[in-house]
Design a protein around this motif. Structure first.
Motif, short mmCIF file in Angstrom:
data_model
loop_
_atom_site.label_atom_id
_atom_site.label_comp_id
_atom_site.label_asym_id
_atom_site.label_seq_id
_atom_site.Cartn_x
_atom_site.Cartn_y
_atom_site.Cartn_z
N PHE A 361 15.45 -5.69 43.17
CA PHE A 361 16.87 -6.10 43.78
C PHE A 361 17.05 -7.66 43.96
O PHE A 361 17.79 -8.80 43.74
CB PHE A 361 17.38 -4.72 43.15
CG PHE A 361 17.28 -4.32 42.16
CD1 PHE A 361 17.76 -4.23 40.71
CD2 PHE A 361 16.83 -2.69 42.75
CE1 PHE A 361 17.35 -3.28 39.64
CE2 PHE A 361 16.60 -2.14 41.76
CZ PHE A 361 16.58 -1.28 40.37
N GLU A 362 16.92 -6.71 45.24
CA GLU A 362 16.96 -8.01 46.76
C GLU A 362 16.30 -9.67 45.61
O GLU A 362 17.21 -10.07 45.87
CB GLU A 362 16.70 -7.27 47.89
CG GLU A 362 16.51 -9.03 48.99
CD GLU A 362 16.39 -8.36 50.89
OE1 GLU A 362 16.35 -9.07 51.25
OE2 GLU A 362 16.39 -7.34 50.49
N LEU A 363 14.93 -9.00 45.94
CA LEU A 363 14.29 -10.36 45.46
C LEU A 363 14.49 -11.08 44.32
O LEU A 363 14.24 -12.15 44.02
CB LEU A 363 12.86 -10.41 45.35
CG LEU A 363 12.87 -9.46 46.96
CD1 LEU A 363 11.56 -9.07 47.19
CD2 LEU A 363 12.87 -10.95 48.03
N ALA A 364 14.63 -10.21 43.13
CA ALA A 364 14.84 -10.67 41.69
C ALA A 364 15.30 -11.29 41.15
O ALA A 364 15.76 -11.77 40.04
CB ALA A 364 14.10 -9.39 40.67
N GLY A 365 17.01 -10.59 41.99
CA GLY A 365 18.29 -11.33 41.64
C GLY A 365 19.13 -10.42 40.96
O GLY A 365 19.14 -9.19 40.05
N THR A 366 20.22 -10.50 40.48
CA THR A 366 21.74 -9.85 39.30
C THR A 366 20.62 -9.65 38.01
O THR A 366 20.88 -8.80 37.82
CB THR A 366 22.57 -10.53 39.50
OG1 THR A 366 22.84 -11.45 40.78
CG2 THR A 366 23.11 -9.88 39.04
N ARG A 367 20.15 -10.56 37.69
CA ARG A 367 19.71 -10.06 36.33
C ARG A 367 18.84 -9.08 36.39
O ARG A 367 18.84 -8.53 35.33
CB ARG A 367 18.51 -11.89 36.39
CG ARG A 367 18.96 -11.39 34.55
CD ARG A 367 17.80 -13.13 33.66
NE ARG A 367 18.41 -14.23 34.40
CZ ARG A 367 18.28 -16.02 34.32
NH1 ARG A 367 17.19 -15.87 34.15
NH2 ARG A 367 18.62 -16.09 34.76
N ALA A 368 18.26 -8.97 37.20
CA ALA A 368 17.20 -7.53 37.57
C ALA A 368 18.09 -6.03 36.91
O ALA A 368 17.47 -5.08 37.00
CB ALA A 368 16.27 -7.21 38.58
N THR A 369 19.49 -6.22 37.61
CA THR A 369 20.27 -5.26 37.47
C THR A 369 20.62 -4.74 35.55
O THR A 369 20.88 -3.40 35.51
CB THR A 369 21.45 -5.45 37.88
OG1 THR A 369 22.44 -5.71 37.86
CG2 THR A 369 20.87 -5.27 39.43
N LEU A 370 19.87 -5.68 34.98
CA LEU A 370 20.71 -5.58 33.69
C LEU A 370 20.22 -4.04 32.49
O LEU A 370 19.04 -3.73 33.06
CB LEU A 370 19.93 -6.63 32.62
CG LEU A 370 21.20 -7.56 32.98
CD1 LEU A 370 20.72 -9.12 32.29
CD2 LEU A 370 22.47 -8.24 33.18
N ALA A 371 20.56 -3.81 32.28
CA ALA A 371 20.21 -1.75 31.50
C ALA A 371 18.93 -2.55 30.83
O ALA A 371 17.84 -1.58 30.65
CB ALA A 371 21.39 -1.69 30.69
N GLU A 372 18.82 -3.28 30.46
CA GLU A 372 18.09 -3.81 29.34
C GLU A 372 16.60 -3.99 29.70
O GLU A 372 15.17 -3.50 29.21
CB GLU A 372 18.16 -5.32 28.54
CG GLU A 372 17.67 -6.30 29.26
CD GLU A 372 18.39 -7.70 28.71
OE1 GLU A 372 17.28 -8.36 28.53
OE2 GLU A 372 19.45 -7.64 28.82
N HIS A 373 16.72 -4.23 31.16
CA HIS A 373 14.91 -4.18 32.20
C HIS A 373 14.60 -2.87 32.35
O HIS A 373 13.48 -2.66 33.06
CB HIS A 373 15.01 -4.95 33.05
CG HIS A 373 15.50 -6.61 32.14
ND1 HIS A 373 14.40 -7.04 31.47
CD2 HIS A 373 16.74 -7.44 33.43
CE1 HIS A 373 15.04 -8.81 31.90
NE2 HIS A 373 16.07 -8.48 32.36
#
Length: 414
Positions: A361-373
């Protein structure tokens, strides 16, 4: 068949599943075992996120897994099996766990019981039980108990009734039991010795309840097992305690499979981090680059994770060799070496699983926290699975071994 479930707090028993209609494939080489694992993993990965998100039991996947012959590769050659090395078995489990760690965990106790039968059973019992394994019969487990003071404290007992025993008790953390064909139960005799009483999944008085509610490893087919006067023929009562009365590789084997699962979780997290950074993440405002994959700090971090995962893999292979040596010639020295090498691998696989799933999550960023992923499944799986046999105690037994010459204790948690 798709089975979408939520944990059942009311405790309705789940009906047993049928035995396979056709015998399982017999694997004839370790190269074939790896090839089959890779092929299955490619299929298992496709639905892994959905199975986790919606708690869909992996019934079709599990049938394919056990029918592939991979669950029987530890059977000795003299009984018709491949007698695969533990290096290869670990690699198989890590490959499957990278695709879906719940599926990677389910055969852990099956493989451990197969190894225990090899260690402690007489030839007639080996003939009988190994034939079952080669046909594709799946062992679940009913080992751990929920309310005891320590993991090795058991209240489940059996009484001798001539040609069979009668088992009574209650178990939890019973990975694989929901869709098992046979359920090995750890039960004590009247002398307090632990046996594996291997009951038919459909035996009268044996109930498996789908009440596993953990946030990780959600589809390991675990839950509560209740045992109410369950009859088990003596042909299926395995003297498991003998595997710890004298030095044997049994304890290290139960442990090393856990490490292979954790390595698979780490690899999956690193794989998905790289994919997300390359295809979805944005470059940081001050980085001076156009793509997140060109960020020097991200590049360094991916390098660090990869090196640590490779180091964990190397230690796991090293531990597999030590376990193979202890299986071939068990004595105080070889068994201690296997336990220590396995503990060292367990430390690194635990650490990289937690680190990689956090770093995603640190490297991928906030977008990586979206439930769809559903990328949080990697962290949830790592955090849940690495709680098996706390790694802080692995540091302790390794340090005591090298500093004070003290061998680890002989039990299934060491």
């Amino acid at each position: 068949m798709t089975i979408h479930t939520v944990p059942d707090p009311k405790g309705a028993p789940v009906p047993p599943v049928a035995r396979p209609a056709e015998p399982a494939h017999i694997i004839t080489s370790e190269a074939e075992a790896i090839e089959i694992a890779q092929r299955l993993a490619a299929d298992f990965a496709k639905g892994a996120s959905e199975r986790d998100l919606n708690r869909i039991w992996p019934q079709a996947e599990l049938d394919a897994f056990s029918q592939s012959g991979l669950w029987a590769i530890g059977v000795p050659k003299e009984y018709g099996g491949l007698d695969a090395s533990w290096v290869t078995i670990n690699r198989v489990i890590a490959i499957i766990s990278e695709a879906d760690p719940s599926l990677g965990q389910i055969p852990q106790n099956h493989l451990g019981v197969v190894a225990a039968i090899r260690t402690v059973s007489d030839p007639d019992q080996k003939d009988l039980l190994f034939a079952e394994v080669l046909k594709g019969t799946r062992f679940g487990n009913a080992f751990s108990e929920f309310g005891s003071k320590r993991a090795a404290d058991f209240e489940t007992t059996f009484t001798d009734q001539g040609d069979h025993v009668v088992v009574n008790g209650r178990k939890f953390y019973a990975s694989g039991a929901l869709l098992a064909h046979l359920v090995p139960i750890v039960a004590l005799d009247d002398e307090g010795r632990a046996f594996y009483a291997i009951a038919d999944r459909g035996a009268e008085g044996l109930s498996v309840i789908d009440d596993w509610s953990s946030f990780g490893q959600r589809t390991t087919l675990s839950g509560t097992v209740t045992l109410d006067n369950v009859r088990v023929p003596k042909t299926h009562v395995v003297p498991g305690y003998k595997g710890y009365a004298e030095p044997s590789a049994d304890g290290a084997i139960f442990q090393i499979i856990q490490a292979a699962v954790d390595l698979g979780i780490a690899r999956a997290a690193i794989r998905d981090t790289i994919d997300f950074v390359k295809n979805r993440s944005r470059a940081w405002v001050d980085s001076g680059v156009d793509h997140a994959s060109e960020d020097p700090y991200t590049i360094q971090a991916i390098g660090d994770l990869t090196i640590r995962a490779n180091a964990a893999e190397a230690l796991l292979d090293r531990a597999g060799l030590a376990v193979d040596a202890a299986v071939a010639a068990p004595d105080e020295t070889s068994v201690a070496k296997a336990q220590i090498a396995t503990a060292e691998a367990k430390v690194l696989t635990t650490e990289i699983a937690i680190q990689a799933t956090n770093k995603l999550f640190e490297l991928a960023g906030t977008r990586a926290t979206l439930a769809e992923h559903n990328l949080d499944r990697h962290w949830r799986n790592a955090r849940t699975h690495t709680l098996h046999d706390p790694v802080r105690w692995k540091y302790a037994i390794v340090g005591n071994y090298y500093l004070n010459g003290i061998n680890p204790p002989l039990h299934a948690w060491s």
